[in-house]
Design a protein around this motif. Structure first.
Motif, PDB file in Angstrom:
ATOM      1  N   ALA A  94     -26.464 -27.078  84.167  1.00 19.93           N
ATOM      2  CA  ALA A  94     -27.682 -26.480  83.939  1.00 19.93           C
ATOM      3  C   ALA A  94     -28.626 -27.192  83.092  1.00 19.93           C
ATOM      4  N   ASP A  95     -29.881 -27.563  83.382  1.00 17.09           N
ATOM      5  CA  ASP A  95     -30.633 -28.148  82.424  1.00 17.09           C
ATOM      6  C   ASP A  95     -31.663 -27.270  81.761  1.00 17.09           C
ATOM      7  N   ILE A  96     -31.692 -27.549  80.281  1.00 18.82           N
ATOM      8  CA  ILE A  96     -32.132 -26.446  79.470  1.00 18.82           C
ATOM      9  C   ILE A  96     -33.598 -27.301  78.970  1.00 18.82           C
ATOM     10  N   PRO A  97     -34.724 -26.646  79.251  1.00 20.61           N
ATOM     11  CA  PRO A  97     -35.838 -27.418  78.766  1.00 20.61           C
ATOM     12  C   PRO A  97     -35.943 -27.100  77.146  1.00 20.61           C
ATOM     13  N   LEU A  98     -36.437 -28.180  76.513  1.00 21.48           N
ATOM     14  CA  LEU A  98     -36.876 -27.920  75.016  1.00 21.48           C
ATOM     15  C   LEU A  98     -38.147 -28.590  74.584  1.00 21.48           C
ATOM     16  N   THR A  99     -38.573 -27.979  73.574  1.00 19.95           N
ATOM     17  CA  THR A  99     -40.027 -28.326  72.909  1.00 19.95           C
ATOM     18  C   THR A  99     -39.749 -28.791  71.547  1.00 19.95           C
ATOM     19  N   VAL A 100     -40.412 -29.945  71.067  1.00 16.26           N
ATOM     20  CA  VAL A 100     -40.623 -30.309  69.681  1.00 16.26           C
ATOM     21  C   VAL A 100     -42.105 -30.073  69.274  1.00 16.26           C
ATOM     22  N   THR A 101     -42.129 -29.401  68.079  1.00 16.72           N
ATOM     23  CA  THR A 101     -43.640 -29.054  67.718  1.00 16.72           C
ATOM     24  C   THR A 101     -43.812 -29.455  66.308  1.00 16.72           C
ATOM     25  N   VAL A 102     -44.656 -30.490  66.292  1.00 15.67           N
ATOM     26  CA  VAL A 102     -44.766 -31.285  64.889  1.00 15.67           C
ATOM     27  C   VAL A 102     -45.764 -30.579  64.293  1.00 15.67           C
ATOM     28  N   PRO A 103     -45.615 -30.051  63.042  1.00 14.80           N
ATOM     29  CA  PRO A 103     -46.338 -29.381  62.118  1.00 14.80           C
ATOM     30  C   PRO A 103     -47.598 -30.154  61.739  1.00 14.80           C
ATOM     31  N   PRO A 104     -48.794 -29.718  61.912  1.00 14.80           N
ATOM     32  CA  PRO A 104     -49.889 -30.329  61.209  1.00 14.80           C
ATOM     33  C   PRO A 104     -49.663 -30.729  60.013  1.00 14.80           C
ATOM     34  N   GLY A 105     -50.062 -31.928  59.669  1.00  8.56           N
ATOM     35  CA  GLY A 105     -50.280 -32.451  58.433  1.00  8.56           C
ATOM     36  C   GLY A 105     -48.933 -33.081  57.925  1.00  8.56           C
ATOM     37  N   THR A 106     -48.028 -33.415  59.131  1.00 11.35           N
ATOM     38  CA  THR A 106     -46.761 -33.801  58.829  1.00 11.35           C
ATOM     39  C   THR A 106     -46.909 -35.379  58.429  1.00 11.35           C
ATOM     40  N   PRO A 107     -46.353 -35.819  57.365  1.00 14.06           N
ATOM     41  CA  PRO A 107     -46.550 -37.382  57.189  1.00 14.06           C
ATOM     42  C   PRO A 107     -46.041 -38.013  58.109  1.00 14.06           C
ATOM     43  N   PRO A 108     -46.464 -39.472  58.359  1.00 11.71           N
ATOM     44  CA  PRO A 108     -46.065 -40.400  59.486  1.00 11.71           C
ATOM     45  C   PRO A 108     -44.538 -40.865  59.015  1.00 11.71           C
ATOM     46  N   GLY A 109     -43.801 -41.082  59.898  1.00  9.94           N
ATOM     47  CA  GLY A 109     -42.385 -41.596  59.628  1.00  9.94           C
ATOM     48  C   GLY A 109     -41.399 -41.131  60.575  1.00  9.94           C
ATOM     49  N   GLU A 110     -40.183 -41.452  60.375  1.00 10.80           N
ATOM     50  CA  GLU A 110     -38.983 -40.831  61.132  1.00 10.80           C
ATOM     51  C   GLU A 110     -38.419 -39.853  60.642  1.00 10.80           C
ATOM     52  N   ARG A 111     -38.065 -38.827  61.622  1.00 10.90           N
ATOM     53  CA  ARG A 111     -37.219 -37.637  61.248  1.00 10.90           C
ATOM     54  C   ARG A 111     -36.111 -37.454  62.345  1.00 10.90           C
ATOM     55  N   THR A 112     -35.153 -36.676  61.860  1.00 10.59           N
ATOM     56  CA  THR A 112     -33.955 -36.848  62.524  1.00 10.59           C
ATOM     57  C   THR A 112     -33.474 -35.252  62.723  1.00 10.59           C
ATOM     58  N   THR A 113     -33.354 -34.528  63.742  1.00 10.70           N
ATOM     59  CA  THR A 113     -32.700 -33.299  63.783  1.00 10.70           C
ATOM     60  C   THR A 113     -31.747 -33.086  65.036  1.00 10.70           C
ATOM     61  N   ALA A 114     -31.466 -31.996  65.540  1.00 15.20           N
ATOM     62  CA  ALA A 114     -30.276 -31.788  66.401  1.00 15.20           C
ATOM     63  C   ALA A 114     -30.134 -30.432  66.870  1.00 15.20           C
ATOM     64  N   ASN A 161     -48.255 -35.523  44.288  1.00 13.05           N
ATOM     65  CA  ASN A 161     -48.648 -36.329  45.490  1.00 13.05           C
ATOM     66  C   ASN A 161     -49.361 -35.620  46.460  1.00 13.05           C
ATOM     67  N   ARG A 162     -50.693 -36.069  46.420  1.00 13.84           N
ATOM     68  CA  ARG A 162     -51.849 -35.664  47.397  1.00 13.84           C
ATOM     69  C   ARG A 162     -51.726 -36.194  48.862  1.00 13.84           C
ATOM     70  N   GLY A 163     -50.911 -37.166  49.104  1.00 13.96           N
ATOM     71  CA  GLY A 163     -50.984 -38.221  50.274  1.00 13.96           C
ATOM     72  C   GLY A 163     -49.948 -37.612  51.472  1.00 13.96           C
ATOM     73  N   ASN A 164     -49.754 -38.565  52.181  1.00  8.52           N
ATOM     74  CA  ASN A 164     -48.696 -38.144  53.349  1.00  8.52           C
ATOM     75  C   ASN A 164     -47.423 -39.172  53.279  1.00  8.52           C
ATOM     76  N   PRO A 196     -44.494 -36.363  49.603  1.00 12.39           N
ATOM     77  CA  PRO A 196     -45.850 -35.572  49.892  1.00 12.39           C
ATOM     78  C   PRO A 196     -45.625 -34.226  49.606  1.00 12.39           C
ATOM     79  N   GLY A 197     -47.111 -33.916  48.880  1.00  9.46           N
ATOM     80  CA  GLY A 197     -47.218 -32.299  48.664  1.00  9.46           C
ATOM     81  C   GLY A 197     -46.296 -32.011  47.435  1.00  9.46           C
ATOM     82  N   HIS A 198     -45.427 -32.770  46.917  1.00  6.48           N
ATOM     83  CA  HIS A 198     -44.618 -32.446  45.802  1.00  6.48           C
ATOM     84  C   HIS A 198     -45.221 -32.520  44.603  1.00  6.48           C
ATOM     85  N   ARG A 199     -44.711 -31.938  43.389  1.00 11.98           N
ATOM     86  CA  ARG A 199     -45.356 -32.235  42.040  1.00 11.98           C
ATOM     87  C   ARG A 199     -44.258 -32.406  41.139  1.00 11.98           C
TER      88      ARG A 199
END
Length: 275
Positions: A94-114, A161-164, A196-199
């Motif tokens: 069985a093929d299972i569709p999946l979607t990945v929603t990238v939140p607005p404001g996410t800083p550029p770069g690499e991410r890993t999930t599973a 940190n006010r940037g991304n 990013p976004g932390h203080r």
């Protein structure tokens, strides 16, 4: 591949018969597998997109055994599946569709999930498919210094940190008074990264403080070329010797005032002569 956000989970694709497995004894059947669709050639799911986009892909759950297979699926951040529990008939997939929603404001770069799967019938076996995400977009480095304050020999300030992008700020502390430079410390790197976004709130201790002065404390933070911020706070510095001298002077003046008051009370008053 970019796509619109779905309002409802898509239905699973119909089971597909696995060729070459008809008539295979149950005890000789290989284990079930979970893999990126079509199930071969991709060791993991790769997705690339800008913040705010929705990316789509599929996983394949294959059951080469002679009995039905039921698995429970779990996901990491940003990932949604068409179903969290899937039952696959014998010798099908069985093929299972999946979607990945990238939140607005996410800083550029690499991410890993599973995505993980745990068999509930028959129970005991698990499988995992990794998802490698690349978030595109311009990198922005921005830093601010806030809430500078002093209390005795301690200077407190907050870096934001006010940037991304991840920053490693370098901080320089100086104090200039009416009588000249009261304190200056060369720039040094903070011990931890600032995401990013932390203080982070930090404290510094003055080395040699002035005896008595009105001081402007300045905190300057830098994080690479073009990334600089500063903030100041004013304070009046009174050292312990100065406090002791001021207290001694106050005591002396107090006793002098008391003596004058006593003398004025014991001095005889002059009477007016009769005409």
């Amino acid at each position: 591949m970019a796509a619109r956000l779905r309002t409802a989970a898509p239905a699973l694709l119909g089971p597909v018969l696995l060729p070459g497995l008809i008539g295979t004894p149950a005890h000789a059947a290989p284990d079930w597998t979970l893999a990126p669709a079509p199930g071969a050639g991709r060791p993991y799911v790769y997705a690339e997109g800008a913040p705010g986009t929705v990316l789509e892909d599929r996983l394949t759950l294959a059951n080469p055994g002679a009995a039905p297979l039921t698995v429970r699926l779990g996901t990491g951040a940003w990932v949604a599946l068409a179903a969290t529990t899937v039952t696959v008939p014998p010798r099908t997939r069985a093929d299972i569709p999946l979607t990945v929603t990238v939140p607005p404001g996410t800083p550029p770069g690499e991410r890993t999930t599973a995505v993980t799967a745990a068999a509930t019938r028959p129970a005991g076996r698990t499988a995992t498919v990794r998802l490698h995400l690349r978030i595109t977009g311009p990198a922005v480095a921005a830093l601010s210094v806030e809430d500078v304050s002093t209390e005795g020999p301690t200077v407190r300030y907050t870096l934001v940190n006010r940037g991304n992008t991840v920053l490693r700020p370098r901080v320089e502390l100086s104090a200039d008074g009416l009588l000249g430079t009261a304190h200056r410390r060369t720039a040094r790197t903070t011990p931890a990264e600032l995401r990013p976004g932390h203080r982070v709130t930090r404290t510094e201790t003055w080395g040699e403080r002035p005896f008595l002065d009105s001081v402007s404390v300045r905190v300057v933070a830098t994080a690479g070329p073009g990334t600089r911020a500063d903030a100041t706070a004013s304070t009046t510095v009174v050292s312990r010797p100065a406090q002791a001298a001021a207290l001694t002077s106050a005591v002396i003046l107090l006793f002098a005032g008391i003596r004058r008051l006593r003398r004025s009370r014991t001095r005889p008053r002059a009477t007016e002569a009769n005409p």
